[in-house]
Design a protein around this motif. Structure first.
Motif, PDB file in Angstrom:
ATOM      1  N   GLY A  43       0.798  -1.221   0.000  1.00  0.00           N
ATOM      2  CA  GLY A  43       0.000   0.000   0.000  1.00  0.00           C
ATOM      3  C   GLY A  43       0.827   1.265   0.000  1.00  0.00           C
ATOM      4  O   GLY A  43       0.379   2.307   0.478  1.00  0.00           O
ATOM      5  N   HIS A  44       2.009   1.211  -0.571  1.00  0.00           N
ATOM      6  CA  HIS A  44       2.895   2.375  -0.634  1.00  0.00           C
ATOM      7  C   HIS A  44       2.597   3.170  -1.910  1.00  0.00           C
ATOM      8  O   HIS A  44       3.273   3.040  -2.925  1.00  0.00           O
ATOM      9  N   ASN A  45       1.571   3.992  -1.816  1.00  0.00           N
ATOM     10  CA  ASN A  45       1.026   4.657  -2.997  1.00  0.00           C
ATOM     11  C   ASN A  45       1.991   5.592  -3.695  1.00  0.00           C
ATOM     12  O   ASN A  45       1.980   5.683  -4.927  1.00  0.00           O
ATOM     13  N   ASP A  46       2.807   6.325  -2.947  1.00  0.00           N
ATOM     14  CA  ASP A  46       3.760   7.227  -3.596  1.00  0.00           C
ATOM     15  C   ASP A  46       4.752   6.437  -4.443  1.00  0.00           C
ATOM     16  O   ASP A  46       5.131   6.864  -5.531  1.00  0.00           O
ATOM     17  N   ILE A  47       5.136   5.280  -3.954  1.00  0.00           N
ATOM     18  CA  ILE A  47       6.066   4.426  -4.699  1.00  0.00           C
ATOM     19  C   ILE A  47       5.355   3.786  -5.889  1.00  0.00           C
ATOM     20  O   ILE A  47       5.907   3.733  -6.991  1.00  0.00           O
ATOM     21  N   VAL A  48       4.127   3.329  -5.681  1.00  0.00           N
ATOM     22  CA  VAL A  48       3.352   2.762  -6.784  1.00  0.00           C
ATOM     23  C   VAL A  48       3.254   3.779  -7.914  1.00  0.00           C
ATOM     24  O   VAL A  48       3.521   3.465  -9.080  1.00  0.00           O
ATOM     25  N   GLU A  49       2.903   5.002  -7.574  1.00  0.00           N
ATOM     26  CA  GLU A  49       2.750   6.027  -8.609  1.00  0.00           C
ATOM     27  C   GLU A  49       4.080   6.357  -9.276  1.00  0.00           C
ATOM     28  O   GLU A  49       4.139   6.521 -10.496  1.00  0.00           O
ATOM     29  N   ALA A  50       5.154   6.426  -8.508  1.00  0.00           N
ATOM     30  CA  ALA A  50       6.476   6.697  -9.093  1.00  0.00           C
ATOM     31  C   ALA A  50       6.861   5.596 -10.080  1.00  0.00           C
ATOM     32  O   ALA A  50       7.372   5.876 -11.170  1.00  0.00           O
ATOM     33  N   LEU A  51       6.617   4.350  -9.702  1.00  0.00           N
ATOM     34  CA  LEU A  51       6.939   3.227 -10.591  1.00  0.00           C
ATOM     35  C   LEU A  51       6.085   3.257 -11.851  1.00  0.00           C
ATOM     36  O   LEU A  51       6.578   3.017 -12.959  1.00  0.00           O
ATOM     37  N   LEU A  52       4.795   3.559 -11.696  1.00  0.00           N
ATOM     38  CA  LEU A  52       3.915   3.642 -12.864  1.00  0.00           C
ATOM     39  C   LEU A  52       4.353   4.759 -13.800  1.00  0.00           C
ATOM     40  O   LEU A  52       4.410   4.572 -15.022  1.00  0.00           O
ATOM     41  N   LYS A  53       4.662   5.919 -13.246  1.00  0.00           N
ATOM     42  CA  LYS A  53       5.098   7.048 -14.069  1.00  0.00           C
ATOM     43  C   LYS A  53       6.412   6.745 -14.781  1.00  0.00           C
ATOM     44  O   LYS A  53       6.673   7.263 -15.861  1.00  0.00           O
ATOM     45  N   ALA A  54       7.243   5.887 -14.161  1.00  0.00           N
ATOM     46  CA  ALA A  54       8.530   5.524 -14.758  1.00  0.00           C
ATOM     47  C   ALA A  54       8.391   4.406 -15.791  1.00  0.00           C
ATOM     48  O   ALA A  54       9.368   4.022 -16.426  1.00  0.00           O
ATOM     49  N   GLY A  55       7.181   3.862 -15.934  1.00  0.00           N
ATOM     50  CA  GLY A  55       6.954   2.856 -16.967  1.00  0.00           C
ATOM     51  C   GLY A  55       6.882   1.419 -16.495  1.00  0.00           C
ATOM     52  O   GLY A  55       6.933   0.501 -17.318  1.00  0.00           O
TER      53      GLY A  55
END
Length: 124
Positions: A43-55
């Motif tokens: 549930g680490h949303n900031d990391i999830v979003e960073a990974l998604l934005k990075a592809g």
């Protein structure tokens, strides 16, 4: 990377992303999680979003065939599931065991996740 994810160290994750770490790497282990499946499970949303934005591949499953959306559901993180759905995660994906995000939410008796998934178009 996996240690930074587990410790919710967003800045360390962002630094590794900037260093062009291969986002498809897997840690050896029973479930062989991807970086994204592990971040979603926790549930680490900031990391999830960073990974998604990075592809990072939002459809890549772990060793059990669970997608990041499925691991968010296993971890009972409705906010993480909503984030993944916002990034167009497949709400009708099927794991190697035949599980779907909706069936997993129903197994957990998680009304919020069930409602979120049905609203996003998840089918039985």
């Amino acid at each position: 990377m996996m240690q930074a994810i587990e410790k919710n160290q967003v800045s360390a994750v962002n630094q590794l992303i900037q260093q062009h770490i291969d986002l498809s790497l897997r840690e050896d282990g029973r479930a062989s999680p991807t970086f994204l499946t592990q971040a979603a499970m926790l549930g680490h949303n900031d990391i999830v979003e960073a990974l998604l934005k990075a592809g990072a591949d939002k459809g890549a499953g772990d060793g059990d065939g669970y997608t990041p959306l499925m691991t968010a559901i296993l971890g009972k993180h409705a906010d993480t599931a909503a984030l993944l759905i916002k990034y167009q995660a497949d709400v009708n994906a099927v794991s190697a065991r035949g599980d779907t995000p909706l069936s997993m939410a129903k197994d957990n008796k998680d009304a919020a996740l069930i409602q979120l998934l049905v609203h996003a178009g998840a089918k039985e």
